[in-house]
Enzyme design. Structure first.
Site, PDB file in Angstrom:
ATOM      1  N   ASP A  80       0.872  -1.169   0.000  1.00  8.58           N
ATOM      2  CA  ASP A  80       0.000   0.000   0.000  1.00  8.58           C
ATOM      3  C   ASP A  80       0.911   1.222   0.000  1.00  8.58           C
ATOM      4  O   ASP A  80       1.694   1.428   0.930  1.00  8.58           O
ATOM      5  CB  ASP A  80      -0.884  -0.033   1.251  1.00  8.58           C
ATOM      6  CG  ASP A  80      -1.572   1.292   1.555  1.00  8.58           C
ATOM      7  OD1 ASP A  80      -1.643   2.152   0.669  1.00  8.58           O
ATOM      8  OD2 ASP A  80      -2.038   1.456   2.711  1.00  8.58           O
ATOM      9  N   GLU A  93      -3.584   4.177  -2.618  1.00  7.50           N
ATOM     10  CA  GLU A  93      -4.027   3.777  -1.281  1.00  7.50           C
ATOM     11  C   GLU A  93      -5.527   3.952  -1.116  1.00  7.50           C
ATOM     12  O   GLU A  93      -6.230   3.061  -0.613  1.00  7.50           O
ATOM     13  CB  GLU A  93      -3.294   4.574  -0.207  1.00  7.50           C
ATOM     14  CG  GLU A  93      -3.756   4.196   1.202  1.00  7.50           C
ATOM     15  CD  GLU A  93      -2.951   4.844   2.304  1.00  7.50           C
ATOM     16  OE1 GLU A  93      -2.698   4.176   3.325  1.00  7.50           O
ATOM     17  OE2 GLU A  93      -2.562   6.030   2.159  1.00  7.50           O
ATOM     18  N   GLU A  94      -6.038   5.105  -1.528  1.00  3.25           N
ATOM     19  CA  GLU A  94      -7.466   5.384  -1.335  1.00  3.25           C
ATOM     20  C   GLU A  94      -8.336   4.404  -2.112  1.00  3.25           C
ATOM     21  O   GLU A  94      -9.386   3.953  -1.599  1.00  3.25           O
ATOM     22  CB  GLU A  94      -7.772   6.818  -1.751  1.00  3.25           C
ATOM     23  CG  GLU A  94      -7.190   7.870  -0.827  1.00  3.25           C
ATOM     24  CD  GLU A  94      -5.756   8.269  -1.173  1.00  3.25           C
ATOM     25  OE1 GLU A  94      -5.201   9.159  -0.522  1.00  3.25           O
ATOM     26  OE2 GLU A  94      -5.186   7.658  -2.104  1.00  3.25           O
ATOM     27  N   TYR A 109      -8.438   5.533 -12.526  1.00  8.54           N
ATOM     28  CA  TYR A 109      -7.495   5.943 -11.485  1.00  8.54           C
ATOM     29  C   TYR A 109      -7.642   7.449 -11.294  1.00  8.54           C
ATOM     30  O   TYR A 109      -7.854   8.188 -12.255  1.00  8.54           O
ATOM     31  CB  TYR A 109      -6.076   5.604 -11.932  1.00  8.54           C
ATOM     32  CG  TYR A 109      -5.001   5.784 -10.886  1.00  8.54           C
ATOM     33  CD1 TYR A 109      -4.770   4.801  -9.930  1.00  8.54           C
ATOM     34  CD2 TYR A 109      -4.210   6.929 -10.871  1.00  8.54           C
ATOM     35  CE1 TYR A 109      -3.773   4.952  -8.983  1.00  8.54           C
ATOM     36  CE2 TYR A 109      -3.206   7.089  -9.925  1.00  8.54           C
ATOM     37  CZ  TYR A 109      -3.000   6.101  -8.983  1.00  8.54           C
ATOM     38  OH  TYR A 109      -2.004   6.252  -8.036  1.00  8.54           O
TER      39      TYR A 109
END
Length: 557
Positions: free
Chosen positions: A267, A285-286, A325
């Site tokens: 992560d 990460e989110e 993304y």
């Protein structure tokens, strides 16, 4: 219950009361939740605006201080999402089926926590696993059942967690008010689709509650040498390492979370776990926290990471598929997680959060920052819960104080190996070149490590950690992670370049290095020399072209 230190550490951050060894909701909260649990015909909660009113009433019953006020536009955010952004059919199902079930789950939160604490002391002999604040420099692990995690996340959705002491304890955001406020105050499709992932998770657990568990571990490399521990390495450690480099598999396409080899998945974390997951963030990460929402539970009790720390989470189930993304992120439907489970009923999904330097610019080439980044990755990649001393000596790996401190009920045997039987390695050098090495061998009758199967050969799945928005040099960061994984005795690194042009020759470079049998120390020394030249403006080449100009001459500026 009143005497439990783990519970005491969490009480300021829970909306529950404790009396006579019992956890409970205030009576007015119970009545409000019972009303919600009966469905919209009885509760009249059939819109986002009315749902927010119900949430506000519950919060008023908790008598939260004025400093606990919700974000200014969170009301409008809940109304916008549930009343305009989803279809009327979806909304009707949400208010008729999901909200009542979530209310019932909240009613069970006190009993779920009591059951958790009753069983926490029996899970691992001599190792604390109870729900508690795992503060900085406090190595430890917390095991939570998936149903308990579900109840905690419903608490966050209802914005019921007290927040007044969270800043002081350096804890991340946990309530969902900012998540919903941001969709109103600064609408974006990515934010709408982040919420869709969370809502989908709630829909799934209301249909069928998962019965497994998830572990959250704070990993610490002590800054000073301690008995039976791997401590925070200094530069000399890396300079003199004779550990062999592991294999490096380069993937120009694909995603870390889709790997099928059982690897430890990196992560690309913020030092505050979850980063902007509950705000506007929508990068690596989110996104992971949206498709595996159980990760959010760690944000409740894990303060920000320091330079010698990492956080490893095992067992978080994936519930959503996605495309895109950042601004193009979209929820794309249900995901059925088919990964098998271990003896602790955790899915074999291992995620390690490591935070890179942010916007270091040219400073990233200074030795102190190279060391910081390499040690950060090493902390995350090292499995400190097991000790395979035979392999360590056979393969020329770490020796000396290789194992983390054992639990108090473990049996520990210390055996001396003369230097002529155990060739010198980096840790022995760091231990001041002692005449003999004390190899600590840990053994017990437990089921095994809570982190990994002792027999498993678990590699690392990673990518452009600390690059992109954090401004890191991709060539530098790829080599740093390779060094750290090798020194941690990982068998392999699966590196996902996401098509980054600057890493198109990573596979060719790694093959050349492995063909010539370089060690960790040798590659580290070359990286340090290059970084010194780069920092002093003696070269403007990338590391690959600098190291092997005959292979990459075409890349010279």
């Amino acid at each position: 219950m009143e005497n439990r230190e783990d519970l005491k550490s969490m009480l300021p951050f829970l909306p529950l009361l404790l009396r006579s060894s019992n956890l409970f909701w205030p009576s007015q909260v119970v009545e409000s939740l019972k009303t919600l649990s009966k469905g919209p015909f009885y509760s009249k909660v059939e819109s986002g605006e009315l749902l927010f009113n119900a949430i506000s009433n519950i919060r008023d019953s908790l008598a939260l201080p004025s400093m606990h006020r919700l974000s200014p536009f969170s009301r409008e955010g809940y109304a916008l999402f549930f009343d305009e952004l989803i279809s009327r059919e979806e909304a009707a199902k949400w208010f008729a089926d999901v909200v009542p079930t979530l209310a019932k789950l909240l009613l069970r939160l006190p009993s779920l926590l009591e059951s958790h604490y009753q069983n926490a002391d029996n899970l691992l002999n001599g190792v604390k696993t109870g729900f508690r604040l795992l503060g900085p420099q406090e190595a430890g692990v917390v095991f939570l059942g998936q149903e308990l995690i579900g109840a905690l996340l419903v608490c966050a959705f209802f914005c019921l967690f007290p927040v007044s002491d969270r800043d002081e304890k350096r804890l991340p955001t946990i309530n969902f008010d900012h998540l919903f406020e941001d969709i109103y105050s600064s609408y974006s499709e990515k934010q709408e689709n982040k919420i869709k992932c969370i809502i989908h998770y709630f829909e799934r657990i209301c249909l069928s509650m998962p019965e497994g568990s998830v572990s959250f571990e704070r990993k610490v490399l002590p800054l000073e040498q301690l008995p039976l521990c791997v401590f925070y390495p200094k530069a000399d450690f890396w300079i003199k390492s004779v550990v062999s480099l592991c294999t490096l598999e380069v993937h120009s396409s694909g995603f870390i979370e889709d790997q099928s080899s059982g690897a430890l998945e990196v992560d690309f974390a913020n030092k505050y776990l979850g980063g902007g997951a509950l705000h506007r963030g929508c990068v690596q990460e989110e996104i992971r926290f949206m498709i595996n929402p159980e990760l959010i539970a760690g944000m409740h009790f894990l303060p920000c990471m320091e330079d010698n720390e990492a956080i490893e989470i095992v067992g978080a189930e994936r519930f959503s598929n996605y495309t895109g993304y950042a601004s193009s992120f979209r929820f794309s439907g249900d995901h059925v997680d088919k990964r098998d489970v271990d003896s602790f009923r955790r899915r074999r999904t291992r995620i390690v959060a490591i935070d890179a330097l942010c916007n270091a610019g040219m400073e990233q080439y200074k030795l102190e920052y190279l060391l910081r980044e390499t040690n950060k990755a090493f902390c995350g990649f090292l499995d400190q819960s097991k000790c395979d001393h035979k392999r360590l000596f056979r393969d020329g790996g770490l020796k000396g104080s290789q194992c983390i401190q054992a639990g108090k009920d473990d049996d520990v045997m210390v055996k001396d190996f003369p230097m002529d039987e155990a060739p010198s390695t980096s840790i022995e050098v760091a231990l001041n070149g002692e005449e003999s090495v004390k190899q600590v061998i840990r053994y017990s009758n437990k089921k095994g490590s809570w982190c990994e199967d002792p027999e498993a050969k678990i590699g690392i799945a990673t990518g452009n950690w600390g690059c992109g928005a954090f401004g890191g040099d991709p060539e530098l960061k790829s080599i740093i992670q390779w060094l750290a994984a090798s020194q941690a005795l990982r068998p392999s690194v699966s590196y996902y370049t996401f098509g980054l042009k600057s890493l198109q020759n990573l596979n060719q470079l790694s093959r050349w290095i492995l063909l010539h049998g370089w060690t960790v120390g040798e590659l580290w020394n070359m990286l340090v020399e290059y970084s010194s030249q780069r920092f002093n403006k003696e070269t403007n080449l990338g590391f690959f072209a600098w190291l092997l100009p005959s292979l990459f001459a075409h890349e010279a500026p």
